[in-house]
Design a protein around this motif. Structure first.
Motif, mmCIF file in Angstrom:
data_model
loop_
_atom_site.group_PDB
_atom_site.id
_atom_site.type_symbol
_atom_site.label_atom_id
_atom_site.label_comp_id
_atom_site.label_asym_id
_atom_site.label_seq_id
_atom_site.Cartn_x
_atom_site.Cartn_y
_atom_site.Cartn_z
ATOM 1 N N ASN A 24 -3.318 5.179 8.565
ATOM 2 C CA ASN A 24 -2.295 4.452 9.319
ATOM 3 C C ASN A 24 -1.856 3.190 8.586
ATOM 4 O O ASN A 24 -1.095 2.393 9.139
ATOM 5 N N TYR A 25 -2.339 3.024 7.366
ATOM 6 C CA TYR A 25 -1.994 1.834 6.584
ATOM 7 C C TYR A 25 -0.482 1.665 6.472
ATOM 8 O O TYR A 25 0.056 0.561 6.638
ATOM 9 N N PHE A 26 0.207 2.764 6.204
ATOM 10 C CA PHE A 26 1.647 2.669 5.965
ATOM 11 C C PHE A 26 2.455 2.539 7.258
ATOM 12 O O PHE A 26 3.668 2.342 7.211
ATOM 13 N N LYS A 27 1.790 2.653 8.407
ATOM 14 C CA LYS A 27 2.452 2.365 9.681
ATOM 15 C C LYS A 27 2.412 0.864 9.995
ATOM 16 O O LYS A 27 3.125 0.397 10.896
ATOM 17 N N PRO A 29 3.212 -3.024 9.471
ATOM 18 C CA PRO A 29 4.286 -3.784 8.810
ATOM 19 C C PRO A 29 3.742 -4.514 7.598
ATOM 20 O O PRO A 29 2.526 -4.657 7.431
ATOM 21 N N LEU A 30 4.631 -4.974 6.747
ATOM 22 C CA LEU A 30 4.241 -5.577 5.476
ATOM 23 C C LEU A 30 3.213 -6.690 5.653
ATOM 24 O O LEU A 30 2.212 -6.743 4.932
ATOM 25 N N LYS A 31 3.433 -7.583 6.608
ATOM 26 C CA LYS A 31 2.540 -8.733 6.765
ATOM 27 C C LYS A 31 1.161 -8.354 7.279
ATOM 28 O O LYS A 31 0.267 -9.197 7.337
ATOM 29 N N ARG A 32 0.993 -7.098 7.660
ATOM 30 C CA ARG A 32 -0.309 -6.628 8.143
ATOM 31 C C ARG A 32 -1.013 -5.741 7.117
ATOM 32 O O ARG A 32 -2.047 -5.176 7.417
ATOM 33 N N ARG A 33 -0.483 -5.613 5.916
ATOM 34 C CA ARG A 33 -1.073 -4.749 4.900
ATOM 35 C C ARG A 33 -1.837 -5.579 3.865
ATOM 36 O O ARG A 33 -1.338 -6.582 3.360
ATOM 37 N N ALA A 34 -3.048 -5.129 3.568
ATOM 38 C CA ALA A 34 -3.859 -5.762 2.535
ATOM 39 C C ALA A 34 -4.720 -4.695 1.868
ATOM 40 O O ALA A 34 -4.945 -3.613 2.426
ATOM 41 N N ALA A 35 -5.191 -4.990 0.673
ATOM 42 C CA ALA A 35 -6.060 -4.061 -0.048
ATOM 43 C C ALA A 35 -7.093 -4.860 -0.835
ATOM 44 O O ALA A 35 -6.844 -5.999 -1.231
ATOM 45 N N SER A 79 1.877 0.081 -3.420
ATOM 46 C CA SER A 79 0.783 0.905 -2.898
ATOM 47 C C SER A 79 -0.473 0.048 -2.751
ATOM 48 O O SER A 79 -0.581 -1.024 -3.360
ATOM 49 N N PRO A 80 -1.450 0.507 -1.949
ATOM 50 C CA PRO A 80 -2.710 -0.243 -1.862
ATOM 51 C C PRO A 80 -3.349 -0.453 -3.229
ATOM 52 O O PRO A 80 -3.884 -1.535 -3.508
ATOM 53 N N TRP A 81 -3.310 0.556 -4.080
ATOM 54 C CA TRP A 81 -3.876 0.433 -5.423
ATOM 55 C C TRP A 81 -3.168 -0.655 -6.220
ATOM 56 O O TRP A 81 -3.814 -1.477 -6.890
ATOM 57 N N GLY A 123 -4.578 -4.564 8.261
ATOM 58 C CA GLY A 123 -5.100 -3.278 7.833
ATOM 59 C C GLY A 123 -5.511 -3.402 6.383
ATOM 60 O O GLY A 123 -4.682 -3.670 5.512
ATOM 61 N N VAL A 124 -6.800 -3.243 6.095
ATOM 62 C CA VAL A 124 -7.337 -3.475 4.753
ATOM 63 C C VAL A 124 -7.774 -2.147 4.135
ATOM 64 O O VAL A 124 -8.682 -1.487 4.634
#
Length: 341
Positions: A24-27, A29-35, A79-81, A123-124
């Motif tokens: 669900n990472y790609f669901k 929003p941008l400000k909630r994405r981390a890796a 991408s997360p990578w 989301g990490v």
């Protein structure tokens, strides 16, 4: 460079073969994405070690805490990578491309693990990589990944980088008998309530030496932002040893106080660096996948928090903008759990 041990070879094979469930990472929003990057390399005995950092004391969030290199995504197309590699470049100087690495070194993207839900509602996505060292040569007769690559730190974000034995994140004690002589215990853990969920708080204490820890060079203008009254010797476990940790099967403990997450004194002055919380959980899960073993201690059996992230998105949480004072309360978690999927 020593040949990989049979256990290390199997671990890398298992990671390459790991197929994560739909994310669900790609669901988010941008400000909630981390890796974050779980960067593995072989030590002189052929065993795998993992790279961690101590966050700068001047950072707004998680100052002085141990963390995996990582951070928020820059764009929706990243991408997360790519996020994990970029952040590792910015924090510890790991080059983004192979041609920028020292001769003979390569970085292999092994796997991505299920997305975790951070307390800050991010989301990490953990990304696992293997840093392969070259064979000995006249130019580099004794390749050492830690020495050759790690001491390039951004002191604004990272106070130190250190390495830990990867397989040991499945054990209750130091596997290396020599490390048991270092003051402190390798593992303490307890079950706590986190909004109607049972959360296993792992608390590792990693022994550090001059060959496994590298300090960032602080600028001449640097001043420690913490109160001068802080006593570096006041705690060997950054506040975690003030009362005994619950033993296995000790029952559910109350939610952890905020003081648990604060680092007392100088984190870099301790004989062991404390690794806990989501970082510790990610390392335990990565080791479970790699070695095909369950840990000696109790743990949350599920990998990541994909289902909870999906439920929170369904009820309108994890939106692009975080509202003032917005936290994951008991009521929010219950609403998410009750939502139909």
């Amino acid at each position: 460079m020593a040949a990989l041990s049979p256990a290390s070879k199997r671990a890398l094979t298992n990671l390459r073969a790991f197929a994560p469930p739909p994310t669900n990472y790609f669901k988010c929003p941008l400000k909630r994405r981390a890796a974050v990057l779980i960067l593995l390399f072989a030590d002189r005995g052929g065993d795998l070690r993992v790279v961690l950092t101590i966050r700068s004391a001047g950072l707004k969030n998680y100052a002085g805490q141990a963390a995996l290199p990582g951070g928020k995504a820059d764009t929706l197309q990243e991408s997360p990578w790519q996020t994990a590699r970029r952040e590792a470049f910015e924090e510890i100087g790991l080059p983004l491309t192979e041609d920028k690495l020292p001769p003979g070194y390569t970085v292999e993207h092994l796997a991505e693990l299920p997305t975790n839900l951070a307390m800050t509602e991010l989301g990490v996505r953990p990304c696992v990589a293997y840093l392969k060292a070259p064979l000995p040569s006249a130019r580099n007769p004794n390749p050492d990944a830690a020495r050759d690559l790690l001491p390039k730190l951004d002191a604004k974000e990272v106070a130190a980088v250190f390495t830990a034995p990867f397989h040991n994140f499945l054990r209750e004690k130091d596997e290396d008998p020599a490390q048991r002589e270092v003051e402190g215990e390798w593992y303490k853990g307890s079950w706590h309530s986190w909004h109607e969920s049972a959360w296993r708080m792992h608390n590792f204490s990693v022994p550090v030496t001059s060959s496994t820890s590298f300090l960032a060079k602080r600028p001449d203008s640097y001043t420690d932002p913490r109160p001068s009254s802080a006593n570096p010797a006041s705690t060997a476990q950054s506040g975690a040893s003030k009362k005994p940790a619950p033993t296995k099967k000790s029952g559910m403990q109350p939610p952890l106080p905020r003081s648990f997450y604060r680092v007392s004194g100088d984190a870099l002055a301790q004989p062991r660096y404390r690794v806990f919380g989501m970082t510790a959980r990610i390392l335990v899960d990565a080791a479970r996948v790699a070695y095909g073993e369950e840990p000696e201690f109790e743990h949350n059996s599920h990998f990541g928090d994909e289902e909870m992230i999906e439920r929170l998105i369904k009820i309108g949480r994890l939106s692009e903008e975080k509202k003032e004072g917005e936290i994951l309360t008991r009521e929010v978690i219950k609403q998410a759990k009750d939502a139909r999927m």
